[in-house]
Structure formats: C-alpha cells, structure tokens
Design an enzyme around this catalytic site. Structure first.
Site, PDB file in Angstrom:
ATOM      1  N   GLU A 283      64.543  88.110  11.304  1.00  0.00           N
ATOM      2  CA  GLU A 283      64.522  87.039  10.308  1.00  0.00           C
ATOM      3  C   GLU A 283      64.235  87.618   8.921  1.00  0.00           C
ATOM      4  O   GLU A 283      64.801  87.173   7.920  1.00  0.00           O
ATOM      5  CB  GLU A 283      63.465  85.997  10.681  1.00  0.00           C
ATOM      6  CG  GLU A 283      63.786  85.212  11.940  1.00  0.00           C
ATOM      7  CD  GLU A 283      65.087  84.446  11.827  1.00  0.00           C
ATOM      8  OE1 GLU A 283      65.330  83.818  10.770  1.00  0.00           O
ATOM      9  OE2 GLU A 283      65.883  84.492  12.787  1.00  0.00           O
ATOM     10  N   TRP A 286      67.349  89.104   7.830  1.00  0.00           N
ATOM     11  CA  TRP A 286      68.352  88.098   7.428  1.00  0.00           C
ATOM     12  C   TRP A 286      68.197  87.790   5.940  1.00  0.00           C
ATOM     13  O   TRP A 286      69.198  87.617   5.227  1.00  0.00           O
ATOM     14  CB  TRP A 286      68.198  86.823   8.257  1.00  0.00           C
ATOM     15  CG  TRP A 286      69.178  85.757   7.840  1.00  0.00           C
ATOM     16  CD1 TRP A 286      68.965  84.726   6.984  1.00  0.00           C
ATOM     17  CD2 TRP A 286      70.560  85.648   8.231  1.00  0.00           C
ATOM     18  NE1 TRP A 286      70.104  83.975   6.817  1.00  0.00           N
ATOM     19  CE2 TRP A 286      71.090  84.520   7.575  1.00  0.00           C
ATOM     20  CE3 TRP A 286      71.391  86.394   9.075  1.00  0.00           C
ATOM     21  CZ2 TRP A 286      72.424  84.111   7.734  1.00  0.00           C
ATOM     22  CZ3 TRP A 286      72.706  85.993   9.240  1.00  0.00           C
ATOM     23  CH2 TRP A 286      73.217  84.865   8.577  1.00  0.00           C
ATOM     24  N   TRP A 314      85.994  67.078   0.314  1.00  0.00           N
ATOM     25  CA  TRP A 314      84.657  66.501   0.291  1.00  0.00           C
ATOM     26  C   TRP A 314      84.683  65.059  -0.195  1.00  0.00           C
ATOM     27  O   TRP A 314      85.549  64.677  -0.977  1.00  0.00           O
ATOM     28  CB  TRP A 314      83.732  67.318  -0.618  1.00  0.00           C
ATOM     29  CG  TRP A 314      83.595  68.759  -0.246  1.00  0.00           C
ATOM     30  CD1 TRP A 314      84.038  69.838  -0.954  1.00  0.00           C
ATOM     31  CD2 TRP A 314      82.953  69.295   0.923  1.00  0.00           C
ATOM     32  NE1 TRP A 314      83.720  71.010  -0.310  1.00  0.00           N
ATOM     33  CE2 TRP A 314      83.053  70.701   0.845  1.00  0.00           C
ATOM     34  CE3 TRP A 314      82.314  68.728   2.019  1.00  0.00           C
ATOM     35  CZ2 TRP A 314      82.538  71.545   1.821  1.00  0.00           C
ATOM     36  CZ3 TRP A 314      81.793  69.561   2.998  1.00  0.00           C
ATOM     37  CH2 TRP A 314      81.905  70.951   2.892  1.00  0.00           C
ATOM     38  N   ASN A 349      62.754  75.639   9.881  1.00  0.00           N
ATOM     39  CA  ASN A 349      64.072  76.265   9.802  1.00  0.00           C
ATOM     40  C   ASN A 349      65.111  75.612  10.712  1.00  0.00           C
ATOM     41  O   ASN A 349      66.256  75.410  10.322  1.00  0.00           O
ATOM     42  CB  ASN A 349      63.968  77.752  10.131  1.00  0.00           C
ATOM     43  CG  ASN A 349      65.291  78.474   9.939  1.00  0.00           C
ATOM     44  OD1 ASN A 349      65.798  78.530   8.830  1.00  0.00           O
ATOM     45  ND2 ASN A 349      65.860  79.001  11.013  1.00  0.00           N
ATOM     46  N   TRP A 367      78.562  71.094   0.285  1.00  0.00           N
ATOM     47  CA  TRP A 367      77.350  71.865   0.550  1.00  0.00           C
ATOM     48  C   TRP A 367      76.581  72.186  -0.725  1.00  0.00           C
ATOM     49  O   TRP A 367      75.356  72.347  -0.707  1.00  0.00           O
ATOM     50  CB  TRP A 367      77.677  73.163   1.293  1.00  0.00           C
ATOM     51  CG  TRP A 367      78.535  74.151   0.543  1.00  0.00           C
ATOM     52  CD1 TRP A 367      79.896  74.300   0.624  1.00  0.00           C
ATOM     53  CD2 TRP A 367      78.093  75.146  -0.395  1.00  0.00           C
ATOM     54  NE1 TRP A 367      80.324  75.308  -0.204  1.00  0.00           N
ATOM     55  CE2 TRP A 367      79.237  75.845  -0.840  1.00  0.00           C
ATOM     56  CE3 TRP A 367      76.843  75.505  -0.902  1.00  0.00           C
ATOM     57  CZ2 TRP A 367      79.179  76.882  -1.764  1.00  0.00           C
ATOM     58  CZ3 TRP A 367      76.767  76.546  -1.832  1.00  0.00           C
ATOM     59  CH2 TRP A 367      77.938  77.223  -2.246  1.00  0.00           C
ATOM     60  N   TRP A 390      73.275  77.807   3.238  1.00  0.00           N
ATOM     61  CA  TRP A 390      74.108  76.604   3.142  1.00  0.00           C
ATOM     62  C   TRP A 390      75.568  76.935   3.457  1.00  0.00           C
ATOM     63  O   TRP A 390      76.253  76.177   4.144  1.00  0.00           O
ATOM     64  CB  TRP A 390      73.973  75.972   1.755  1.00  0.00           C
ATOM     65  CG  TRP A 390      72.835  74.998   1.710  1.00  0.00           C
ATOM     66  CD1 TRP A 390      71.550  75.229   1.317  1.00  0.00           C
ATOM     67  CD2 TRP A 390      72.874  73.630   2.136  1.00  0.00           C
ATOM     68  NE1 TRP A 390      70.788  74.099   1.459  1.00  0.00           N
ATOM     69  CE2 TRP A 390      71.572  73.100   1.954  1.00  0.00           C
ATOM     70  CE3 TRP A 390      73.875  72.801   2.632  1.00  0.00           C
ATOM     71  CZ2 TRP A 390      71.259  71.771   2.265  1.00  0.00           C
ATOM     72  CZ3 TRP A 390      73.557  71.477   2.946  1.00  0.00           C
ATOM     73  CH2 TRP A 390      72.263  70.980   2.766  1.00  0.00           C
TER      74      TRP A 390
END
Length: 492
Positions: A283, A286, A314, A349, A367, A390
């Site tokens: 993590e 990441w 969208w 998360n 987004w 995102w």
C-alpha cells in the site's frame, strides 16, 4: 512586531530552509543538511497563491495545515529556532527574506509533483546569487529515474513493486537534530491566525480533533500504535470499515510530510507477521506508483490517462451529485462513507472505492467531479494518489480496474460490513433495522420499517437510481465508446 536582521559577517550568513510538504524534523534532508553546515537557519513556510502552487488546498487540508505548521513551529522552538510565516509568490518571498537576513543559500526538499513550478522559482533564486540545494525524502524512489527495460515509465503496478523490491531495502531514515542554530534576530513574520485556515461559521471540522492530531508527534504516535497491533492482522482486517483501528491512519501525515516513507518502512523491519507487513508495504508502494504516474503524465488530474475515455458520455446530474456528496443516495454503505468523509475528513479505503464506483458508474458522473470533491474534503488528499485512484476506478487510468467492474453497493456492504456496524455509526437513522435489511432498506417490508422508525423518502431517502438499471446503462455507454461489450461480475 517587525524586526530587521542584518548579518555582520557573511561567513555566518543564515540558510533559508523552505518547508512545504515536509513538516517534520525527523528524516528531513534539507533541515539536516542545513544543520550540518553549522550556520544559523531561518525556517520559513510560504503560503503561495493558488495559481502558483499545485492547485488549491482543500478546505479540510486547510484545517490540517493550520495545526500542522503550528505544531512544527512549536517543535522548532523547542530546539532553539522558530518558523517564519509568509504569504506571497515563493520567488518574491524568498528573495525578500534573503535581502532581509543576508542569507546566501536556500535548502528545500523536492516535491516531484511541482517540478515545473519549482524550476522557475529556483532559477530565479540562483540568478540572484543564492545557492540552492534540493534534497530527496518525500518518496522511496525517484520517479524520473526508475524505468522499465524499454526505458519508459511503469504503467502496471506489479512490475513496479517488483522493481522497487529488487532495489533492496530503502535507505535508513535519519534522526531529528538535537539543536537548530538560530539567527541573531528573526525576520518579520505573519500571524498564523490571520491566515484564517480554520472554519468558524459553521465549524464543520468540530469532530476532526476527536480523530486527528496533526503534526510530527501525532504521526509518530500513530505509527507506533499501528506497529504494536493492527499491522499484525492488516491483510485480513483492512477491508472492513466497521473495525476500528484496523488501518494505519498515516495517510494525512504522509500527505503533509509529517513522517517520511523511509521512517515508516524502517519501522516495519523485523516484524514477524510477514504477510501482513508485505501487504502494508504494498500500500505504501502504491502511493509511490501514483507519484510515478503523475511524473510521467503531469495532466493526470485533469486528463484521462487512456484517451479513449475522452468520448465517454458523462451526465450532468447536479441533483444526483448533491445527493452523493451529502450521503443521501438511498444506498447505506455509500451514504455511510460520504457522511464519514464530511464528519471526519476521511473515508475508509474500501468505501472510497465503493463510493467512487457509485458516482462514476451508477450515476454516470465524470470522475473529475468526484476527484475535486475528495480533494476538498479529505485531510489526506494527495495530488497523485487522489487522481490516480479516481482514474483507477473509472477505468481510464494506468493499470486501472476494468470499467465493467461495477461495484454493487448492496453486496459490497453485506460483504465488508456484514453486521452493519459501520452503517449504524454514520447512518444512525437505520440503526434499528435488522441485519437482513440494513444494506437494502428499500426491500424491507412496511412493518419492519415502521418498527425500526424508518420512513423511506422522509427519514431516509429512496434510492436515487436502480443499481441494476444504472449498471446496464454504464456498460452500454462503455460498449459505445470502446466497441467492446462487457458484462459486470455479479460477485462485485
């Protein structure tokens, strides 16, 4: 009071130490290198205009920043120095400080996300005769030098992790200095209170202090608490938002540089729970990967990594977007997450993924609107992680989750909050519903709702969309854009 500072002897000219997202004394390359010179130091934090920085600072992070730099100032004072507060363009502020103090050098830590902005500032400082030194420490790796076998940036996480792992253990973190040489007189400084970073009318951050302790001391305490217990069950517990204390809660401290990733990595060495430690380290890496992506694609915050999604249809549904932001969508796990975000400036998360999927795929809202809302309301908003994550959910990013992975908010709630503990905490109007219906109140019989004191459409909203119809609409739009038909995984 404004005071003037002149240096009688240039050999004792102070060094300007420019603090930014490195609000700590421990493992701070710029600070430690300045101390090593033996020269006095003028420590400064510059509140830059929004257009001069990497986007505006969100409201939640303004609250954190106030407390973080206040804590840093206290720490500096305990070591014989202090923090100078200034507002303006960094170039102008630093040059003016150099004139006022006689400083001949500026030390700072590198922020890769603003390399382009810094290049112009540092060039101006150098041209004015100042020595400029930048130091690493905000990441475990240099995103500009870590490359694949073909010479390009990494686009997939697993090879990135393996490459970082193959490099061996990161460097040892350096301890905080014992003393910080100060100038004979400090330059003029603004009053932090005048910056008005804290909300007042209303004080929507009133619950933040029950959860957060901004500053380096708070960061080190959080790390110690995490290493003592939660990390030893991290892999098993991290996905369950109803479990308190199952994650590190270090993300905001990392975002402000109150603790270095090297210090966190070092603290996990030698622990016996190897699987859990590795999962936690992944993590941490990441976050590194997100910064690696931003360095390779500086427009990650505003543009689709995969430009095929530029044609995605969208919707402009402001009413649905408002329902999402207020936690009034009619889907309990989504609403619990959005309310946690507003109350605590934070969201678990797993629930971040669920709420993001709902906005993008159930509501078909861009987004970028979600990214902007999170950036404004999260205390741990990070320019790289926020945008990359995102886009990961949207399917438009690097190594992204496929768009056709549409999280079912009902099943996700039942899987990761089986007893509804998380929902009861943040959506208390549903707390009396039995376990069978707490994730799907819209399916509960009237008598069950009445007994629980729930009236759909009044005490709790009806669903803003039918998830299954919305899922099919999103998949049809995906097929039109990509020319590929897809089916959602029913297990999601």
């Amino acid at each position: 009071m404004i005071t003037e500072f002149t240096v009688p002897d240039e050999t004792h000219s102070p060094i300007l130490v420019w603090f930014r997202k490195d609000l700590r004394l421990d493992d701070n390359g710029a600070l430690l290198s300045a101390v090593a010179t033996g020269l006095p130091m003028v420590c400064v934090y510059v509140r830059e205009p929004e257009h001069e920085a990497v986007g505006p600072l969100g409201a939640a992070q303004c609250w954190w920043l106030h407390h973080a730099i206040q804590a840093l100032d206290k720490a500096l004072q305990a070591h014989g120095n202090r923090l100078v507060f200034k507002t303006g363009k960094a170039r102008d502020v630093l040059l003016a400080l150099a004139d006022e103090t006689g400083a001949k050098a500026v030390y700072l830590n590198r922020l890769y996300e603003r390399d382009e902005i810094d290049a112009e500032i540092l060039k101006a400082l150098h041209e004015d005769g100042l020595e400029v030194k930048r130091f690493k420490g905000q990441l475990l790796h240099d995103p500009h030098t870590m490359r694949t076998g073909s010479g390009g940036p990494y686009r997939v996480y697993t090879p990135f992790w393996k490459a970082l792992e193959a490099d061996g253990e990161p460097r040892e973190p350096a301890d905080a200095p014992e003393t910080l040489p100060a100038p004979a007189r400090f330059p003029s400084s603004e009053d932090l209170a005048d910056w008005q970073l804290l909300p007042t009318r209303p004080n929507w951050a009133k619950e933040f202090e029950t959860l957060w302790t901004p500053g380096e001391t708070g960061a080190l305490e959080k790390l110690e608490q995490f290493i003592e217990r939660p990390i030893h069950s991290y892999k098993a517990d991290r996905d369950f938002p109803g479990l308190t204390g199952s994650t590190s809660h270090l993300s905001a401290h990392l975002a402000f540089g109150e603790i270095s990733p090297a210090r966190i990595w070092h603290a996990t060495r030698g622990l016996h729970s190897s699987d859990h430690v590795i999962h936690f380290r992944k993590e941490l890496v990441w976050r590194e990967f997100c910064h690696h992506l931003l360095a390779a694609f500086p427009k990650l915050r505003t543009d689709n990594w995969n430009d095929r999604f530029d044609a995605f249809p969208w919707t402009e549904n402001d009413k649905a977007f408002e329902a999402w932001t207020k936690g009034m969508t009619g889907y309990p796990i989504v609403d619990a997450g959005m309310r946690e975000l507003w109350r605590h400036g934070y969201m678990h998360n797993r629930v971040r993924m669920i709420t993001a999927s709902f906005l993008i795929k159930d509501l078909m809202i861009d987004w970028r609107r979600g990214e902007a809302w999170f950036r404004d309301t999260l205390v741990d908003a990070d320019v790289a992680s926020n945008a990359a994550n995102w886009q990961w959910v949207a399917g438009s990013g690097a190594d992204a989750s496929p768009f056709f992975r549409v999280f079912n908010p009902i099943l996700q709630g039942e899987k990761f909050d089986a007893d509804g503990d998380y929902i009861k905490r943040f959506v208390p109007e549903l707390s009396r519903l039995p376990k069978k219906y707490i994730h799907r109140p819209f399916e509960a019989p009237v008598e069950v709702l009445q007994k629980a004191g729930v009236t759909l459409g009044k005490t709790y909203p009806k669903p803003v969309v039918n998830h299954f119809e919305a899922r099919d609409r999103a998949l049809s739009a995906y097929a039109e854009v990509t020319g590929k038909s897809a089916q959602a995984d029913p297990r999601d």
